[in-house]
Design an enzyme around this catalytic site. Sequence first.
Site, PDB file in Angstrom:
ATOM      1  N   GLY A 129     -68.239  80.976  -4.916  1.00  0.00           N
ATOM      2  CA  GLY A 129     -67.144  81.709  -4.298  1.00  0.00           C
ATOM      3  C   GLY A 129     -67.205  81.746  -2.784  1.00  0.00           C
ATOM      4  N   LEU A 171     -68.341  76.957   1.272  1.00  0.00           N
ATOM      5  CA  LEU A 171     -69.051  76.076   2.197  1.00  0.00           C
ATOM      6  C   LEU A 171     -68.462  74.673   2.194  1.00  0.00           C
ATOM      7  CD1 LEU A 171     -72.737  77.092   1.351  1.00  0.00           C
ATOM      8  CD2 LEU A 171     -71.261  78.022   3.135  1.00  0.00           C
ATOM      9  N   GLY A 172     -67.891  74.258   1.057  1.00  0.00           N
ATOM     10  CA  GLY A 172     -67.342  72.912   0.940  1.00  0.00           C
ATOM     11  C   GLY A 172     -66.204  72.654   1.913  1.00  0.00           C
ATOM     12  N   SER A 196     -61.314  62.610  -7.305  1.00  0.00           N
ATOM     13  CA  SER A 196     -61.722  63.910  -7.834  1.00  0.00           C
ATOM     14  C   SER A 196     -61.463  64.052  -9.327  1.00  0.00           C
ATOM     15  CB  SER A 196     -60.970  65.025  -7.101  1.00  0.00           C
ATOM     16  OG  SER A 196     -61.238  65.005  -5.720  1.00  0.00           O
ATOM     17  N   HIS A 203     -58.924  71.562  -2.618  1.00  0.00           N
ATOM     18  CA  HIS A 203     -58.497  70.552  -1.642  1.00  0.00           C
ATOM     19  C   HIS A 203     -57.169  70.922  -0.994  1.00  0.00           C
ATOM     20  CE1 HIS A 203     -61.754  67.754  -2.203  1.00  0.00           C
ATOM     21  NE2 HIS A 203     -61.613  67.807  -3.515  1.00  0.00           N
TER      22      HIS A 203
END
Length: 532
Positions: free
Chosen positions: A325, A328-329, A354, A471
């Site tokens: 949650g 960081l991505g 993906s 994304h």
Amino acid sequence: MSKKNLAILMRARMRSTNPTKLSLFQFPKEIPSNPQENDHIVRNSNQGIGTSSDFGNTGRSYDVVRETMHSAISASKTGVIDITLTDFQEGYFSLSLEDREKLLLALAKEYDVNREQVRELVKQYLGLETPSSDDGGQQVHSPKKEALSSVFYRIEWNLRHALKPTYETLFERLNTHPGGLRFLSILRADLLSILTKENSPSLRTLESYLKEKLGMWLSPATLELHQITWDDPASLLEKIVAYEAVHPISNLLDLKRRLGIGRRCFGYFHPSIPGEPLIFIEVALMETVAQTIQEVLWDNPPIPENQATSALFYSISSTQPGLAGINLGKFLIKRVITLVKKDMPHVSTFATLSPIPGFMKWLLSKLSSQSRFAGDDHSGSTQSNSPSSTFSERVLLPDEEQALMSLSDDSSFGSNGMEVLMNLLSAKNSNWATSPRMLPVLEPILMRLCARYLLQEKKRGKALDSVANFHLQNGAMVERINWMADRSEKGIHQSGGIMVNYVYRLENIEDYAQSYFGSGKIHASPGIHSRL
């Protein structure tokens, strides 16, 4: 085999897979925290953290550990605090799963906000006389107004501090203590596990507060971006092997390929957790955007890097379940785009290949419910206000219904197209995925339904699919869906083998992110829209 190769192989194989020795969290491959944040990131189940042997201690009683926790919160001398925090970490890992849960519940309830103090301060605040603004718009400084303002400031300061739970002291002290940040991540993983069984308001508040703190302490400014190469220590490379859960690394040659020419691997590291990436992303440098994972991982040798025009992000993995949650991505992708663009100006396209992890689950659920409604209609429930007429919808087009019925050899396949499709897709052997007879019929149907799932199925105004939501909120657009792009058992089970390319167009990233965040608008290519 070299010593380094052997070390990587052996350590990756010997990592503990017993979650009861790690944390109370039972480490699923995907953590069901907030699906609108970062469920897109796959976490490996083999977590080698948090064992009592890491801290070299034996079992302790619950009462002793609880007293140590109290001391860690209430102690005032620096030397005593450091010793007590270390003692608390060791003691926590020595507890049984039941005692850990009991301890966290005590922390949540007994070290929460002092509500009596808050009520008293609010009462004082509301009882104050509001300073008069009867000064004709001019600033008038009188001793009486200054004194009254001083009282307001003092009570407001006291109120701000009274609204902080006592356990904040423990979190903040652990954050600056050696190994404390890693310990807090494990603590939150345990909380997430407990909350799947017991949705206690006090535990939920404790978990949310710790999540907020971790998000602040793990801001991009505190993280270090490092390109992971074959020259890195074996201890780091074996973590990459162990934590990669999107497309598992099959052997050392596979690992070398992913870290070699035409490939990049970047990780975010924190100084408090040295030698262990919090999250890492794998990139393939290609001439065109790949349509299948086979061509990225196995089919062709990498091209010379100076011929690459596309950077393809094909795997992103988190190593810490307790950071679920915390996005960081998002920051990692943007940093990597900036870095690749700087080092290789000839790379102009940044895209992903993906998975679509929720597609088959959504589709089978939709087919099941609509098949029941269709059955009700056939049995004579035709009233306009009946449940079946209220909730039924046409999942399949007429020509799709006809094509599916032509596949069934007998009535056991199903009495209508939805039943036929549901029975085919839910079969354990997934024979349809290798059938030359079935694939041409199923391809247009599943591709259309997949486009619908990605673009139209939403939850709270955002994309239902967790990877899509990730994304899209980062500013990407849905470019293309690819048939039989992942033929692995996992790929067939999750998405019918379909994968999707999201594209990050540098000139549109911020605008796309803002429009998605504000109104839920999903930007997609004309090719995707044409499938609807």
